[in-house]
Design a protein around this motif. Structure first.
Motif, mmCIF file in Angstrom:
data_model
loop_
_atom_site.group_PDB
_atom_site.id
_atom_site.type_symbol
_atom_site.label_atom_id
_atom_site.label_comp_id
_atom_site.label_asym_id
_atom_site.label_seq_id
_atom_site.Cartn_x
_atom_site.Cartn_y
_atom_site.Cartn_z
ATOM 1 N N LEU A 20 -5.199 1.653 1.246
ATOM 2 C CA LEU A 20 -3.818 1.183 1.272
ATOM 3 C C LEU A 20 -3.617 0.080 0.243
ATOM 4 O O LEU A 20 -2.614 0.050 -0.481
ATOM 5 C CB LEU A 20 -3.460 0.663 2.665
ATOM 6 N N LEU A 22 -5.361 -0.454 -2.475
ATOM 7 C CA LEU A 22 -5.410 0.147 -3.814
ATOM 8 C C LEU A 22 -4.095 0.831 -4.152
ATOM 9 O O LEU A 22 -3.547 0.643 -5.244
ATOM 10 C CB LEU A 22 -6.550 1.167 -3.885
ATOM 11 N N ALA A 23 -3.591 1.591 -3.205
ATOM 12 C CA ALA A 23 -2.338 2.316 -3.442
ATOM 13 C C ALA A 23 -1.210 1.338 -3.738
ATOM 14 O O ALA A 23 -0.381 1.569 -4.624
ATOM 15 C CB ALA A 23 -1.994 3.178 -2.223
ATOM 16 N N ARG A 24 -1.200 0.247 -3.012
ATOM 17 C CA ARG A 24 -0.162 -0.763 -3.231
ATOM 18 C C ARG A 24 -0.281 -1.359 -4.625
ATOM 19 O O ARG A 24 0.699 -1.438 -5.377
ATOM 20 C CB ARG A 24 -0.285 -1.880 -2.193
ATOM 21 N N ARG A 25 -1.494 -1.757 -4.998
ATOM 22 C CA ARG A 25 -1.682 -2.393 -6.295
ATOM 23 C C ARG A 25 -1.392 -1.428 -7.437
ATOM 24 O O ARG A 25 -0.840 -1.824 -8.473
ATOM 25 C CB ARG A 25 -3.111 -2.935 -6.383
ATOM 26 N N ARG A 26 -1.733 -0.183 -7.236
ATOM 27 C CA ARG A 26 -1.426 0.812 -8.261
ATOM 28 C C ARG A 26 0.070 0.878 -8.518
ATOM 29 O O ARG A 26 0.505 1.181 -9.622
ATOM 30 C CB ARG A 26 -1.877 2.209 -7.805
ATOM 31 N N ARG A 27 0.833 0.621 -7.478
ATOM 32 C CA ARG A 27 2.288 0.713 -7.604
ATOM 33 C C ARG A 27 2.919 -0.624 -7.941
ATOM 34 O O ARG A 27 4.130 -0.793 -7.823
ATOM 35 C CB ARG A 27 2.866 1.287 -6.318
ATOM 36 N N ASN A 28 2.073 -1.577 -8.301
ATOM 37 C CA ASN A 28 2.561 -2.895 -8.704
ATOM 38 C C ASN A 28 3.400 -3.579 -7.647
ATOM 39 O O ASN A 28 4.456 -4.147 -7.940
ATOM 40 C CB ASN A 28 3.376 -2.789 -10.006
ATOM 41 N N LEU A 29 2.912 -3.533 -6.432
ATOM 42 C CA LEU A 29 3.603 -4.224 -5.352
ATOM 43 C C LEU A 29 2.707 -5.350 -4.827
ATOM 44 O O LEU A 29 1.502 -5.159 -4.673
ATOM 45 C CB LEU A 29 3.918 -3.257 -4.207
#
Lengths: 107, 107
Positions: A20, A22-29
């Motif tokens: 989760l 990683l997914a967040r950081r990938r989306r620049n959040l």
DNA sequence: ATATAATAGCGCTAATAAGAACATTTATGC
DNA sequence: GCATAAATGTTCTTATTAGCGCTATTATAT
């Protein structure tokens, strides 16, 4: 409910948390931005990302929605994916299961 | 946290509940038997099967373990499955995301 | 290297889920 | 069809989480 969490379960929750994050950081959040989108607090986002066992299911689902991956939840335990009882069509699965006199342990 | 649940999220949780119920019945378990295996009460199993948003993540994970499908949770949001940021290797994902001055809305 | 902002941790209070016991409906074995 | 017991629904109490404010750490941009 306060039984010690089985190790594999704990491990799975921790991994989910990392994913989760990683997914967040990938989306620049940031955690704060995600929290706002989830309609919750930063603490909850953090607990989710650390694999806290008690966080409510809805936040996982909401996060998946924000990430555009909500359909993954649908597939999680979809009949088509369930390897155990594949022989039974959904309609043939009994509404109620009768407890066997002895133990007929299918699992 | 008491924002109305987005419809798609609610729908996904309800479907997950139905799938859990099906998986249980396929394995010839009553709600009571499953509850005992999860180390929780029948009420919690019921809430999970009806898609209650607030049930703790741990019970889903534990149920998956009982069903022998815990690995599904690992794959749920695994990097390899994340279609959005596939271009970035995990190691290249920044530890911290900086909030943009304006809005650089990736999502 | 330094400043800044994101992440992490902790204690407290309010909100909510979990649990227990009971009544009711209803599928299923006989 | 009938009896049994699994599932559903309800209410109340208790345990736990969510939320908030504050402080500390640490990654990043300059």
């Amino acid at each position: 409910m306060n039984l010690p969490l089985p190790i594999p379960v704990d491990r799975a929750l921790k991994k989910l948390g990392v994913d989760l994050s990683l997914a967040r950081r990938r989306r620049n959040l940031t955690q704060a931005m995600l929290a706002e989108r989830l309609g919750t607090s930063v603490m909850t986002v953090r607990r989710m990302e650390t694999g806290h066992p008690g966080t409510a299911l809805q936040y996982l689902a909401r996060a998946l929605q924000v990430f555009g991956e909500l359909d993954k939840l649908d597939e999680l335990l979809d009949s088509a994916q369930d390897t155990v009882g594949l022989s039974l069509m959904n309609e043939q699965v009994p509404m109620r299961v009768r407890k066997p006199k002895q133990g007929s342990g299918v699992l």
